[in-house]
Design a protein around this motif. Structure first.
Motif, PDB file in Angstrom:
ATOM      1  N   PRO A   1      -7.863   8.263   5.091  1.00 53.00           N
ATOM      2  CA  PRO A   1      -6.492   8.518   5.976  1.00 53.00           C
ATOM      3  C   PRO A   1      -7.195   8.973   8.103  1.00 53.00           C
ATOM      4  CG  PRO A   1      -6.443  10.539   4.899  1.00 53.00           C
ATOM      5  CD  PRO A   1      -7.697   9.587   4.083  1.00 53.00           C
ATOM      6  N   GLN A   2      -6.832   8.691   9.073  1.00 57.63           N
ATOM      7  CA  GLN A   2      -6.737   8.593   9.777  1.00 57.63           C
ATOM      8  C   GLN A   2      -5.764  10.407  10.601  1.00 57.63           C
ATOM      9  OE1 GLN A   2      -9.742   7.743  12.067  1.00 57.63           O
ATOM     10  NE2 GLN A   2      -9.916   7.343  10.019  1.00 57.63           N
ATOM     11  N   LEU A   3      -4.586  10.841   9.976  1.00 56.96           N
ATOM     12  CA  LEU A   3      -4.208  11.871  10.255  1.00 56.96           C
ATOM     13  C   LEU A   3      -3.792  12.227   8.811  1.00 56.96           C
ATOM     14  CD1 LEU A   3      -0.708  10.215  10.844  1.00 56.96           C
ATOM     15  CD2 LEU A   3      -2.719   8.970   9.820  1.00 56.96           C
ATOM     16  N   GLU A   4      -3.312  13.820   9.162  1.00 57.01           N
ATOM     17  CA  GLU A   4      -2.666  14.359   7.684  1.00 57.01           C
ATOM     18  C   GLU A   4      -1.863  13.034   7.006  1.00 57.01           C
ATOM     19  OE1 GLU A   4      -0.439  17.496   9.010  1.00 57.01           O
ATOM     20  OE2 GLU A   4      -1.817  18.698  10.045  1.00 57.01           O
ATOM     21  N   MET A   5      -1.735  13.389   5.722  1.00 60.31           N
ATOM     22  CA  MET A   5      -1.250  12.163   4.803  1.00 60.31           C
ATOM     23  C   MET A   5      -0.851  12.423   3.754  1.00 60.31           C
ATOM     24  SD  MET A   5      -0.717   8.985   5.359  1.00 60.31           S
ATOM     25  CE  MET A   5      -2.235   8.617   6.263  1.00 60.31           C
ATOM     26  N   PRO A   6       1.194  12.300   3.787  1.00 56.89           N
ATOM     27  CA  PRO A   6       1.868  13.239   2.413  1.00 56.89           C
ATOM     28  C   PRO A   6       1.110  12.797   1.260  1.00 56.89           C
ATOM     29  CG  PRO A   6       3.079  12.271   4.727  1.00 56.89           C
ATOM     30  CD  PRO A   6       1.664  12.152   4.928  1.00 56.89           C
ATOM     31  N   GLN A   7       1.387  13.922   0.379  1.00 63.92           N
ATOM     32  CA  GLN A   7       0.727  13.905  -0.785  1.00 63.92           C
ATOM     33  C   GLN A   7       1.191  12.271  -1.432  1.00 63.92           C
ATOM     34  OE1 GLN A   7       0.623  16.743  -3.550  1.00 63.92           O
ATOM     35  NE2 GLN A   7      -0.893  18.586  -1.919  1.00 63.92           N
ATOM     36  N   ALA A   8       2.685  12.628  -1.662  1.00 65.77           N
ATOM     37  CA  ALA A   8       3.373  11.716  -2.265  1.00 65.77           C
ATOM     38  C   ALA A   8       2.651  10.146  -2.158  1.00 65.77           C
ATOM     39  CB  ALA A   8       4.611  11.715  -2.530  1.00 65.77           C
ATOM     40  N   PHE A   9       2.921   9.813  -0.756  1.00 63.10           N
ATOM     41  CA  PHE A   9       1.590   8.352   0.149  1.00 63.10           C
ATOM     42  C   PHE A   9       0.873   8.053   0.113  1.00 63.10           C
ATOM     43  CE2 PHE A   9       0.912   5.488   3.094  1.00 63.10           C
ATOM     44  CZ  PHE A   9       1.267   5.075   2.990  1.00 63.10           C
TER      45      PHE A   9
ATOM     46  N   PHE B   1      -0.775   2.332   8.130  1.00 68.94           N
ATOM     47  CA  PHE B   1      -1.737   1.549   9.128  1.00 68.94           C
ATOM     48  C   PHE B   1      -2.243   2.387   9.379  1.00 68.94           C
ATOM     49  CE2 PHE B   1       2.209  -0.785  10.718  1.00 68.94           C
ATOM     50  CZ  PHE B   1       1.966  -1.767  10.239  1.00 68.94           C
ATOM     51  N   GLY B   2      -2.136   4.736   9.097  1.00 66.96           N
ATOM     52  CA  GLY B   2      -2.856   5.791   9.810  1.00 66.96           C
ATOM     53  C   GLY B   2      -4.204   5.687   8.643  1.00 66.96           C
ATOM     54  N   TYR B   3      -4.060   4.665   7.312  1.00 72.64           N
ATOM     55  CA  TYR B   3      -5.923   4.481   7.183  1.00 72.64           C
ATOM     56  C   TYR B   3      -6.182   3.540   7.256  1.00 72.64           C
ATOM     57  CZ  TYR B   3      -3.788   6.896   2.242  1.00 72.64           C
ATOM     58  OH  TYR B   3      -3.665   7.749   2.023  1.00 72.64           O
ATOM     59  N   ALA B   4      -8.043   3.680   7.866  1.00 73.21           N
ATOM     60  CA  ALA B   4      -8.992   2.783   8.428  1.00 73.21           C
ATOM     61  C   ALA B   4      -9.775   2.501   7.618  1.00 73.21           C
ATOM     62  CB  ALA B   4      -8.731   3.106   9.431  1.00 73.21           C
ATOM     63  N   LEU B   5     -10.817   1.076   7.123  1.00 74.54           N
ATOM     64  CA  LEU B   5     -11.666   1.413   6.566  1.00 74.54           C
ATOM     65  C   LEU B   5     -13.384   1.826   7.832  1.00 74.54           C
ATOM     66  CD1 LEU B   5     -11.383  -2.029   5.555  1.00 74.54           C
ATOM     67  CD2 LEU B   5     -12.596   0.037   4.338  1.00 74.54           C
ATOM     68  N   HIS B   6     -14.150   2.414   7.591  1.00 79.30           N
ATOM     69  CA  HIS B   6     -15.576   2.964   8.032  1.00 79.30           C
ATOM     70  C   HIS B   6     -16.595   1.383   7.132  1.00 79.30           C
ATOM     71  CE1 HIS B   6     -14.264   5.513  11.125  1.00 79.30           C
ATOM     72  NE2 HIS B   6     -13.434   6.696   9.737  1.00 79.30           N
ATOM     73  N   CYS B   7     -16.545   0.859   8.304  1.00 82.15           N
ATOM     74  CA  CYS B   7     -17.572  -0.430   6.981  1.00 82.15           C
ATOM     75  C   CYS B   7     -16.557  -1.105   6.398  1.00 82.15           C
ATOM     76  CB  CYS B   7     -18.928  -0.147   7.271  1.00 82.15           C
ATOM     77  SG  CYS B   7     -19.733   0.654   8.139  1.00 82.15           S
ATOM     78  N   GLY B   8     -17.302  -2.135   5.728  1.00 84.45           N
ATOM     79  CA  GLY B   8     -16.812  -2.003   4.513  1.00 84.45           C
ATOM     80  C   GLY B   8     -15.926  -3.250   4.550  1.00 84.45           C
ATOM     81  N   MET B   9     -14.706  -3.969   5.375  1.00 83.38           N
ATOM     82  CA  MET B   9     -14.192  -5.372   5.421  1.00 83.38           C
ATOM     83  C   MET B   9     -15.118  -6.738   4.262  1.00 83.38           C
ATOM     84  SD  MET B   9     -12.656  -7.063   8.877  1.00 83.38           S
ATOM     85  CE  MET B   9     -14.294  -7.404   9.124  1.00 83.38           C
ATOM     86  N   ASP B  10     -15.556  -6.367   4.159  1.00 83.36           N
ATOM     87  CA  ASP B  10     -16.471  -7.819   3.137  1.00 83.36           C
ATOM     88  C   ASP B  10     -16.501  -6.902   1.424  1.00 83.36           C
ATOM     89  OD1 ASP B  10     -15.727  -9.751   5.431  1.00 83.36           O
ATOM     90  OD2 ASP B  10     -17.915  -9.047   6.078  1.00 83.36           O
ATOM     91  N   ALA B  11     -16.347  -5.863   1.771  1.00 86.15           N
ATOM     92  CA  ALA B  11     -16.540  -5.395   0.070  1.00 86.15           C
ATOM     93  C   ALA B  11     -15.852  -5.979  -0.990  1.00 86.15           C
ATOM     94  CB  ALA B  11     -16.425  -3.471   0.300  1.00 86.15           C
ATOM     95  N   ARG B  12     -16.136  -5.649  -1.989  1.00 89.85           N
ATOM     96  CA  ARG B  12     -15.239  -6.221  -3.334  1.00 89.85           C
ATOM     97  C   ARG B  12     -16.133  -6.020  -4.921  1.00 89.85           C
ATOM     98  NH1 ARG B  12     -15.960 -10.792  -6.538  1.00 89.85           N
ATOM     99  NH2 ARG B  12     -17.495 -12.009  -5.541  1.00 89.85           N
ATOM    100  N   LEU B  13     -15.423  -5.692  -5.028  1.00 92.32           N
ATOM    101  CA  LEU B  13     -15.892  -5.125  -7.040  1.00 92.32           C
ATOM    102  C   LEU B  13     -15.950  -6.537  -7.138  1.00 92.32           C
ATOM    103  CD1 LEU B  13     -15.907  -2.865  -8.246  1.00 92.32           C
ATOM    104  CD2 LEU B  13     -13.678  -3.545  -9.345  1.00 92.32           C
ATOM    105  N   GLU B  14     -17.604  -6.782  -7.135  1.00 92.27           N
ATOM    106  CA  GLU B  14     -18.383  -8.002  -8.262  1.00 92.27           C
ATOM    107  C   GLU B  14     -18.236  -7.245  -9.331  1.00 92.27           C
ATOM    108  OE1 GLU B  14     -21.500  -9.367  -6.330  1.00 92.27           O
ATOM    109  OE2 GLU B  14     -20.772  -9.133  -4.292  1.00 92.27           O
ATOM    110  N   ARG B  15     -17.328  -8.398 -10.200  1.00 92.64           N
ATOM    111  CA  ARG B  15     -18.071  -8.932 -11.473  1.00 92.64           C
ATOM    112  C   ARG B  15     -19.414  -9.262 -12.570  1.00 92.64           C
ATOM    113  NH1 ARG B  15     -13.127  -5.154 -14.446  1.00 92.64           N
ATOM    114  NH2 ARG B  15     -12.185  -4.690 -13.278  1.00 92.64           N
ATOM    115  N   ALA B  16     -19.496  -9.385 -13.202  1.00 91.45           N
ATOM    116  CA  ALA B  16     -20.560  -9.484 -13.949  1.00 91.45           C
ATOM    117  C   ALA B  16     -19.543 -11.381 -14.847  1.00 91.45           C
ATOM    118  CB  ALA B  16     -21.405 -10.094 -15.027  1.00 91.45           C
ATOM    119  N   ALA B  17     -20.118 -12.189 -14.212  1.00 98.47           N
ATOM    120  CA  ALA B  17     -19.350 -13.965 -14.976  1.00 98.47           C
ATOM    121  C   ALA B  17     -19.821 -13.847 -16.540  1.00 98.47           C
ATOM    122  CB  ALA B  17     -19.844 -14.983 -13.718  1.00 98.47           C
TER     123      ALA B  17
END
Length: 428
Positions: A358-366, A406-422
């Motif tokens: 989060p880039q700002l104070e984020m309520p716990q519920a949200f 919109f208050g959450y932001a990515l620092h790097c990682g736009m192409d990150a994906r949780l890869e699993r073995a086939a």
């Protein structure tokens, strides 16, 4: 009779070139903001989404100063807190008029009041983006601004990277109103960059490239829950459901103290694909330097960037530590020009593929709802973090009329994906 001799490669003369992830295309649009000295910002722009200028990137010095941009950025975050998150006025009967900090689904709230509030946030986002950062009357700045606005109005969503020395909450910034916008809240929401595009900020540091030959993804991903058990002790949020989700079809490590986290970071064989933090965060002052983010688990001992660097060596080519980190630090307000860069940068420098927070104070519920929605989409391993963050922000805005995604932001990682073995037998 000729026969093929067995070959074993023992060196890497290409220095990793053959391991570059060619399946990941470059961003459609890259915007660079380089701070020169104390008072100048060099803006750069290139990518398939903008026309080439003499075969190279668009480039110009902006008329805004870094000090002004940082000040108005802090103001934007503060106004989101004061005029949306923290608003809880009561009517004559004692009913909360704007319970935006306690509700996630705002479809049942007075829509005219909600429209006015979101429109105000959009106006602030447009002011920072176009009137301050890209403001000015000089022809080079006007030309740069025009090309950028045209590119950002593109449909469908672009993959946009902000390679910037200035840490700005880019998803919270807005384009100006347009005649083609839908009326009401849908049109206002679509003006936010976080609604229109997949966005990451690199800040001059980048995630490493996974060694796919020596470090194959596991069939069962390893994840961790690093949390403060004192957050939401009465179970009023969906944090328990997030913990259950993390434990489903994974190998889950749970940590509640700084010592446990330090021991894990010091383990050279640590191989987690996802690290989730659910805790409080605040900013310590370090005059004359900007404040820096500190998070605390159940033992309340501070964890910051230097904690990570002291126990985790810098990223090496053969290290298995390449997690995506969801840093859901509750109420991590951002005074001054502070941001997640310090702790996030330390994690990326030691191997993390990206940081979402989060880039700002984020309520716990949200915050708990956001984590549940993000992880539900990310854990199957079919979508990238950038695509999931974009879809989640749109989900909250379009279906629940809530702009806090919109208050959450990515620092790097736009192409990150949780890869699993086939599965065995699946063709390579």
């Amino acid at each position: 009779m000729a026969r093929e001799l067995p070959v074993r490669i023992v060196q890497d003369p290409s220095q990793g070139f053959t391991r570059l992830p060619a399946r990941v295309p470059p961003p459609d649009l890259v915007i660079g903001l380089d701070v020169h000295g104390e008072d100048r910002i060099l803006a750069r722009m290139h990518g398939p989404a903008v026309p080439a200028l003499s075969g190279t990137e668009h480039k110009t010095f902006l008329e805004a100063s870094p000090t002004e941009v940082r000040s108005v950025t802090a103001r934007l975050r503060r106004l989101w807190r004061e005029e949306f998150v923290a608003v809880a006025a009561l009517d004559a009967s004692g009913r909360s008029l704007h319970p935006y900090a306690t509700l996630v689904d705002l479809t049942g709230e007075p829509q005219d009041e909600l429209l006015a509030a979101v429109s105000q946030l959009a106006a602030y986002g447009t002011q920072l983006f176009l009137d301050v950062l890209l403001g000015g009357v000089g022809e080079p700045v006007k030309l740069f601004r025009g090309f950028l606005i045209e590119a950002l109005r593109t449909e469908p969503p672009l993959r946009v990277r902000f390679d910037s020395d200035l840490f700005i909450p880019w998803p919270m910034l807005c384009l100006p109103p347009d005649a083609t916008d839908e009326p009401g809240l849908p049109g206002v929401f679509h003006r936010f960059l976080g609604h229109r595009h997949h966005i990451e900020q690199t800040g001059g540091y980048y995630a490493g490239i996974a060694d796919t030959r020596e470090h194959l993804p596991p069939a069962v991903p390893a994840v961790s829950l690093n949390h403060d058990t004192h957050v939401d002790p009465r179970g009023r949020t969906r944090a328990a459901e997030v913990a259950e989700l993390l434990a489903r079809n994974t190998t889950l490590a749970e940590r509640t103290t700084r010592r446990e986290l330090e021991q894990a970071l010091a383990d050279s064989s640590l191989d987690e694909q996802l690290m989730y933090f659910w805790c409080h965060g605040h900013f310590e002052t370090a005059e004359p330097e900007p404040p820096y983010l500190v998070v605390r688990l159940t033992d309340r001992r501070p964890i910051d960037a230097y904690t990570v660097r002291a126990h985790r060596p810098p990223r090496t080519e053969c290290a298995p530590f390449q997690p995506f980190v969801l840093l859901n630090a509750c109420y991590a307000g951002l005074p001054g020009n502070a941001d997640l860069a310090y702790l996030g940068r330390a994690l990326i420098e030691t191997g993390a593929r990206g940081i979402l927070g989060p880039q700002l104070e984020m309520p716990q519920a949200f915050a708990a709802e956001y984590a549940l929605e993000f992880l539900t989409r990310y854990l199957p391993g079919t979508e990238t973090a950038g695509a999931v963050a974009h879809a989640v922000a749109r989900h909250f805005a379009d279906h629940l009329r809530n702009p806090l995604g919109f208050g959450y932001a990515l620092h790097c990682g736009m192409d990150a994906r949780l890869e699993r073995a086939a599965p065995e037998g699946t063709p390579a």
